[in-house]
Design a protein around this motif. Structure first.
Motif, mmCIF file in Angstrom:
data_model
loop_
_atom_site.group_PDB
_atom_site.id
_atom_site.type_symbol
_atom_site.label_atom_id
_atom_site.label_comp_id
_atom_site.label_asym_id
_atom_site.label_seq_id
_atom_site.Cartn_x
_atom_site.Cartn_y
_atom_site.Cartn_z
ATOM 1 N N LEU A 190 45.999 -121.690 -40.982
ATOM 2 C CA LEU A 190 45.300 -122.638 -41.845
ATOM 3 C C LEU A 190 44.150 -123.258 -41.071
ATOM 4 C CD1 LEU A 190 45.033 -124.333 -44.463
ATOM 5 C CD2 LEU A 190 46.543 -126.010 -43.371
ATOM 6 N N VAL A 191 43.002 -123.341 -41.728
ATOM 7 C CA VAL A 191 41.834 -124.004 -41.161
ATOM 8 C C VAL A 191 41.388 -125.075 -42.151
ATOM 9 C CG1 VAL A 191 39.466 -123.738 -40.325
ATOM 10 C CG2 VAL A 191 41.140 -121.897 -39.960
ATOM 11 N N VAL A 192 41.375 -126.320 -41.695
ATOM 12 C CA VAL A 192 40.890 -127.437 -42.505
ATOM 13 C C VAL A 192 39.460 -127.723 -42.083
ATOM 14 C CG1 VAL A 192 41.177 -129.882 -43.065
ATOM 15 C CG2 VAL A 192 43.206 -128.425 -42.758
ATOM 16 N N LEU A 193 38.544 -127.677 -43.034
ATOM 17 C CA LEU A 193 37.135 -127.969 -42.796
ATOM 18 C C LEU A 193 36.847 -129.324 -43.443
ATOM 19 C CD1 LEU A 193 35.770 -124.386 -43.527
ATOM 20 C CD2 LEU A 193 36.371 -125.399 -41.307
ATOM 21 N N ASP A 194 37.162 -130.370 -42.681
ATOM 22 C CA ASP A 194 37.138 -131.724 -43.196
ATOM 23 C C ASP A 194 35.709 -132.246 -43.314
ATOM 24 O OD1 ASP A 194 38.483 -134.140 -44.022
ATOM 25 O OD2 ASP A 194 37.915 -134.990 -42.078
ATOM 26 N N GLU A 195 35.369 -132.732 -44.494
ATOM 27 C CA GLU A 195 34.046 -133.284 -44.800
ATOM 28 C C GLU A 195 32.936 -132.235 -44.670
ATOM 29 O OE1 GLU A 195 33.765 -136.089 -46.236
ATOM 30 O OE2 GLU A 195 35.471 -137.300 -45.602
ATOM 31 N N LEU A 196 33.295 -130.974 -44.854
ATOM 32 C CA LEU A 196 32.276 -129.914 -44.834
ATOM 33 C C LEU A 196 31.245 -130.142 -45.932
ATOM 34 C CD1 LEU A 196 31.128 -127.231 -43.831
ATOM 35 C CD2 LEU A 196 32.799 -126.070 -45.295
ATOM 36 N N THR A 197 31.683 -130.655 -47.072
ATOM 37 C CA THR A 197 30.733 -130.882 -48.164
ATOM 38 C C THR A 197 29.635 -131.865 -47.755
ATOM 39 O OG1 THR A 197 32.028 -132.670 -49.145
ATOM 40 C CG2 THR A 197 32.493 -130.427 -49.913
ATOM 41 N N HIS A 198 29.988 -132.826 -46.901
ATOM 42 C CA HIS A 198 28.992 -133.803 -46.438
ATOM 43 C C HIS A 198 27.927 -133.119 -45.574
ATOM 44 C CE1 HIS A 198 27.660 -137.943 -45.714
ATOM 45 N NE2 HIS A 198 27.312 -137.487 -44.530
ATOM 46 N N ALA A 199 28.351 -132.179 -44.749
ATOM 47 C CA ALA A 199 27.397 -131.460 -43.903
ATOM 48 C C ALA A 199 26.416 -130.648 -44.738
ATOM 49 C CB ALA A 199 28.138 -130.562 -42.917
ATOM 50 N N ILE A 200 26.888 -130.104 -45.849
ATOM 51 C CA ILE A 200 26.001 -129.366 -46.755
ATOM 52 C C ILE A 200 25.090 -130.344 -47.486
ATOM 53 C CG2 ILE A 200 25.921 -127.891 -48.818
ATOM 54 C CD1 ILE A 200 26.971 -126.438 -46.298
ATOM 55 N N HIS A 201 25.681 -131.392 -48.059
ATOM 56 C CA HIS A 201 24.935 -132.392 -48.832
ATOM 57 C C HIS A 201 23.830 -133.040 -47.985
ATOM 58 C CE1 HIS A 201 24.332 -135.368 -51.999
ATOM 59 N NE2 HIS A 201 24.386 -136.314 -51.079
ATOM 60 N N SER A 202 24.104 -133.237 -46.703
ATOM 61 C CA SER A 202 23.133 -133.879 -45.810
ATOM 62 C C SER A 202 22.091 -132.912 -45.263
ATOM 63 C CB SER A 202 23.871 -134.546 -44.642
ATOM 64 O OG SER A 202 24.721 -135.553 -45.133
ATOM 65 N N GLY A 203 22.260 -131.625 -45.545
ATOM 66 C CA GLY A 203 21.289 -130.633 -45.084
ATOM 67 C C GLY A 203 21.490 -130.189 -43.648
ATOM 68 N N TRP A 204 22.656 -130.489 -43.067
ATOM 69 C CA TRP A 204 22.925 -130.090 -41.682
ATOM 70 C C TRP A 204 23.310 -128.627 -41.583
ATOM 71 C CZ3 TRP A 204 26.768 -134.697 -41.084
ATOM 72 C CH2 TRP A 204 26.058 -135.899 -41.122
ATOM 73 N N LEU A 205 23.852 -128.079 -42.662
ATOM 74 C CA LEU A 205 24.244 -126.667 -42.716
ATOM 75 C C LEU A 205 23.752 -126.070 -44.024
ATOM 76 C CD1 LEU A 205 27.984 -126.904 -41.567
ATOM 77 C CD2 LEU A 205 26.060 -126.076 -40.195
ATOM 78 N N GLU A 206 23.513 -124.762 -44.009
ATOM 79 C CA GLU A 206 23.102 -124.042 -45.216
ATOM 80 C C GLU A 206 24.338 -123.534 -45.937
ATOM 81 O OE1 GLU A 206 20.063 -123.659 -46.507
ATOM 82 O OE2 GLU A 206 19.269 -124.923 -44.897
ATOM 83 N N VAL A 207 24.420 -123.782 -47.236
ATOM 84 C CA VAL A 207 25.605 -123.396 -47.996
ATOM 85 C C VAL A 207 25.847 -121.891 -47.953
ATOM 86 C CG1 VAL A 207 24.473 -123.257 -50.271
ATOM 87 C CG2 VAL A 207 26.911 -123.810 -50.100
ATOM 88 N N THR A 208 24.799 -121.089 -47.997
ATOM 89 C CA THR A 208 24.953 -119.634 -47.986
ATOM 90 C C THR A 208 25.632 -119.169 -46.712
ATOM 91 O OG1 THR A 208 22.954 -119.437 -49.317
ATOM 92 C CG2 THR A 208 23.715 -117.440 -48.206
ATOM 93 N N GLU A 209 25.219 -119.718 -45.572
ATOM 94 C CA GLU A 209 25.818 -119.361 -44.286
ATOM 95 C C GLU A 209 27.298 -119.735 -44.243
ATOM 96 O OE1 GLU A 209 25.177 -120.264 -39.515
ATOM 97 O OE2 GLU A 209 24.279 -121.623 -40.985
ATOM 98 N N VAL A 210 27.613 -120.901 -44.753
ATOM 99 C CA VAL A 210 28.997 -121.372 -44.729
ATOM 100 C C VAL A 210 29.869 -120.527 -45.653
ATOM 101 C CG1 VAL A 210 30.511 -123.313 -45.251
ATOM 102 C CG2 VAL A 210 28.356 -123.703 -44.045
#
Length: 158
Positions: A90-110
């Protein structure tokens, strides 16, 4: 799984699943994209004895970092390692949505990273402001709505 919405308890629910996964002997990793070590000190201190891998990437909140984009990339690197685990895990990606929403990561890459995980790896994504791509990717989507919370009444919840 995707735990999203404005209500509180998304991360706590995901940590509950992490404890359950460890109880079944699964390798379990929690990667936080927003909260730092001091934010979840109690949880982190108990994760080690349970065998939950929980890398601390920042002492405080990510947005307080000089370069939150670089920190999000480091977190994604930890996630990639865990997603490649060759056995049920199991991998928990906690608050990953915030990283996308803030523009720190690209959704396509994730999304591509999650899609290319080892077949036995289960994933939980948490956070407000989820994107449609995460809803499409998830087998289970749970929305947390704020109805009432003691923290909003000035009562510090511990």
């Amino acid at each position: 799984m995707l735990f999203t919405g404005e209500g509180w308890g998304k991360s706590a629910a995901a940590i509950g699943y992490a404890v359950r996964a460890r109880g079944r002997g699964w390798p379990t990793t929690v990667v936080q994209f927003l909260k730092g070590g001091s934010w979840n000190a109690a949880e982190i201190s108990q994760a080690g004895p349970l065998g939950i891998h929980w890398p601390v990437l920042s002492p405080e909140l990510t947005w307080g970092s000089r370069d939150p984009t670089a920190l999000a990339q480091v977190a994604l690197g930890h996630a990639r390692e865990a997603l490649a685990e060759p056995e049920p895990s199991l991998v928990v990606l906690d608050e990953l949505t915030h990283a996308i929403h803030s523009g720190w990561l690209e959704v396509t890459e994730v999304v591509e990273t999650i899609q290319h995980r080892h077949p036995g790896v289960s994933v939980i994504i948490t956070g407000r402001h989820s994107v449609a791509e995460f809803c499409e990717l998830a087998d289970t989507v749970t929305r947390f709505d704020m109805v009432e919370h003691d923290g909003k009444k000035g009562i510090l919840s511990t």
